[in-house]
Design a protein around this motif. Structure first.
Motif, short mmCIF file in Angstrom:
data_model
loop_
_atom_site.label_atom_id
_atom_site.label_comp_id
_atom_site.label_asym_id
_atom_site.label_seq_id
_atom_site.Cartn_x
_atom_site.Cartn_y
_atom_site.Cartn_z
N ALA A 172 0.85 -1.28 0.04
CA ALA A 172 0.07 0.00 -0.04
C ALA A 172 0.91 1.15 0.08
CB ALA A 172 -0.85 0.04 1.22
N VAL A 173 1.95 1.24 0.95
CA VAL A 173 3.09 2.46 0.82
C VAL A 173 3.59 2.56 -0.47
CG1 VAL A 173 5.05 3.33 1.62
CG2 VAL A 173 3.31 2.26 3.23
N LEU A 174 4.02 1.41 -1.20
CA LEU A 174 4.49 1.67 -2.56
C LEU A 174 3.72 2.26 -3.63
CD1 LEU A 174 6.66 -1.35 -2.46
CD2 LEU A 174 7.57 1.21 -1.89
N ARG A 175 2.14 1.60 -3.29
CA ARG A 175 1.26 2.01 -4.59
C ARG A 175 0.89 3.68 -4.32
NH1 ARG A 175 -1.04 -3.03 -4.19
NH2 ARG A 175 -1.00 -3.95 -6.18
N SER A 176 1.06 3.88 -3.05
CA SER A 176 0.45 5.44 -2.69
C SER A 176 1.72 6.36 -3.13
CB SER A 176 0.45 5.67 -1.27
OG SER A 176 0.20 7.04 -1.00
N ARG A 177 2.98 5.91 -3.02
CA ARG A 177 3.93 6.79 -3.40
C ARG A 177 4.47 6.72 -4.83
NH1 ARG A 177 9.21 8.69 -1.65
NH2 ARG A 177 8.05 9.17 0.29
N SER A 178 3.84 5.48 -5.45
CA SER A 178 4.00 5.65 -7.12
C SER A 178 3.00 6.47 -7.65
CB SER A 178 3.62 4.04 -7.42
OG SER A 178 4.77 3.32 -6.99
N ALA A 179 1.56 6.53 -6.96
CA ALA A 179 0.62 7.24 -7.67
C ALA A 179 1.11 8.95 -7.51
CB ALA A 179 -0.51 7.01 -7.04
N THR A 180 1.56 9.17 -6.53
CA THR A 180 1.93 10.40 -6.21
C THR A 180 3.18 10.88 -7.27
OG1 THR A 180 1.53 10.49 -3.84
CG2 THR A 180 3.06 12.27 -4.59
N TYR A 181 3.86 10.09 -7.41
CA TYR A 181 5.09 10.07 -8.30
C TYR A 181 4.50 10.32 -9.63
CZ TYR A 181 9.65 9.78 -10.53
OH TYR A 181 10.89 10.02 -11.40
N LEU A 182 3.78 9.54 -10.18
CA LEU A 182 2.96 9.63 -11.34
C LEU A 182 2.36 10.92 -11.66
CD1 LEU A 182 1.71 6.06 -11.51
CD2 LEU A 182 3.17 7.02 -13.38
#
Length: 397
Positions: free
Chosen positions: A65-75
């Motif tokens: 969940a942490v990595l998905r959230s950071r990925s979405a923010t980065y995108l």
């Protein structure tokens, strides 16, 4: 940079203006964020997270969940960068189309509209402005979809949004390469195809590295058992990067041969000197990749096999990102050099235009085969090193 400018001036090379340097480098940063991030998420991050969730190997439970959230923010931020740099690059095209037009004037919407609506040149099958209009409409749609990931509701569909945006991100650069007039010969077609292969593979390589470094920055929020997940992330991206290296080298050799007629032109012309710096930076990237393949990846595999959780986490989330940070810096330096690669060393030196032949294609085929064998051998050597029986394999890492 001063050395580059001096070499360019002494070779009769016209140094690009500052706005041209910033807009072109910025545009490729934007492409790296769009193309590299979406492809890396689709080929590396998404499958790794899905595999970890399927096996229950997600650290302390919230790592995915942490990595998905950071990925979405980065995108989402990558979408903002693409939108801004895309507009500046379009303004730069407008400035270059007008004789002596200041860049500040080219930023005006009415100037841009005039440029996009200009009629086709004589003999062209389509107006160049129309090509750029379509490109920038796709760019706008791509950036908007990525920026939407700032919204919590959109984040629940990150995977779907990325898979939908990926082909559009690729289309941004591919559409811009569509020629307004039909290429006269095979060489011109190869120039177009290999130039795009160079751009796409380079942006995937740099954009992917930047995304994974950003994700590694979440290590303070990850559980102590995040090592196996990150080992899989680095393993998957190593394969992606290896393909990119092969494409960059093959396309780069062709493009270099087209623009440089002899080794001496690398230090006697402005174009050649800029290319020489770029080659040195790319070799630095390849060297850093070799460190990953022959030193870090085997130790990660050994620590994982030994179930050494502490060493695995240290290797994947501390040592590996440090090397990758160096690669990102080198990659950005490559983009900073790109605006200086204008014209041709052959033209500056007054040498003959490059013309392909059967022997050239035979040499190219030999290069492709040799490179494929080399990359395969690299992967196998890394795999062999990871199987070595070593006592406390990660203790010295």
């Amino acid at each position: 940079m001063n050395t580059l400018l001096l070499a360019a001036n002494t070779a009769g090379y016209t140094t690009p203006q500052l706005w041209r340097i910033l807009t072109k480098a910025g545009y490729f940063i934007g492409l790296s964020g769009a193309i590299g991030t979406t492809i890396t998420y689709a080929t590396t991050v998404r499958p790794s997270l899905r595999a970890a969730e399927h096996t229950g190997n997600t650290g302390d439970g919230n790592d995915a969940a942490v990595l998905r959230s950071r990925s979405a923010t980065y995108l989402a931020w990558a979408g903002v960068v693409l939108l801004v740099t895309g507009y500046l690059q379009l303004a730069a095209r407008v400035a270059r189309s007008g004789k002596g037009m200041p860049f500040g004037d080219a930023l005006a919407p009415d100037r841009i509209l005039d440029f996009l609506r200009a009629p086709a040149a004589k003999g062209a099958w389509i107006a160049q402005g129309t090509v750029y209009l379509v490109q920038n409409l796709v760019l706008l749609a791509t950036a908007a979809a990525m920026i939407a990931l700032f919204a919590p509701a959109a984040r629940r569909h990150t995977d779907r949004i990325v898979l939908a945006v990926l082909p559009a991100a690729l289309a941004v650069t591919l559409i811009a390469a569509v020629p307004a007039t039909e290429p006269a010969d095979l060489d011109r077609w190869l120039d177009l195809v290999l130039d795009q292969a160079h751009i796409v593979s380079g942006t995937v390589w740099l954009g992917g590295l930047a995304l994974l470094v950003a994700l590694a920055g979440t290590r303070g929020r990850l559980g102590t058992g995040a090592g196996p997940l990150w080992a899989d992330l680095w393993r998957r991206f190593s394969l992606v990067a290896m393909v990119c290296v092969g494409a960059v080298v093959v396309s780069g050799v062709w493009l270099s041969w087209k623009h440089v007629g002899s080794l001496s032109q690398l230090w006697t012309t402005g174009y050649g000197f800029a290319l020489l710096i770029k080659i040195a930076l790319v070799l630095g990237l390849v060297a850093a990749g070799a460190v990953n393949q022959f030193w870090l990846m085997p130790r990660i595999a050994l620590a994982r096999r030994a179930d050494d959780t502490a060493s695995l986490r240290r290797l994947t989330l501390h040592h590996f990102p440090k090397v990758v940070w160096g690669e990102v810096v080198l990659g950005v330096a490559v983009l900073a050099v790109l605006p200086f690669l204008s014209g041709s060393a052959r033209t500056e030196a007054g040498s003959a235009k490059a013309v392909s032949s059967g022997s050239v294609f035979a040499a190219g085929a030999a290069l492709v085969i040799a490179l494929a064998v080399s990359l395969y051998a690299t992967a196998k050597a890394s795999e062999a090193l990871s199987r070595r029986p070593v006592v406390a394999p990660a203790a010295s890492a």
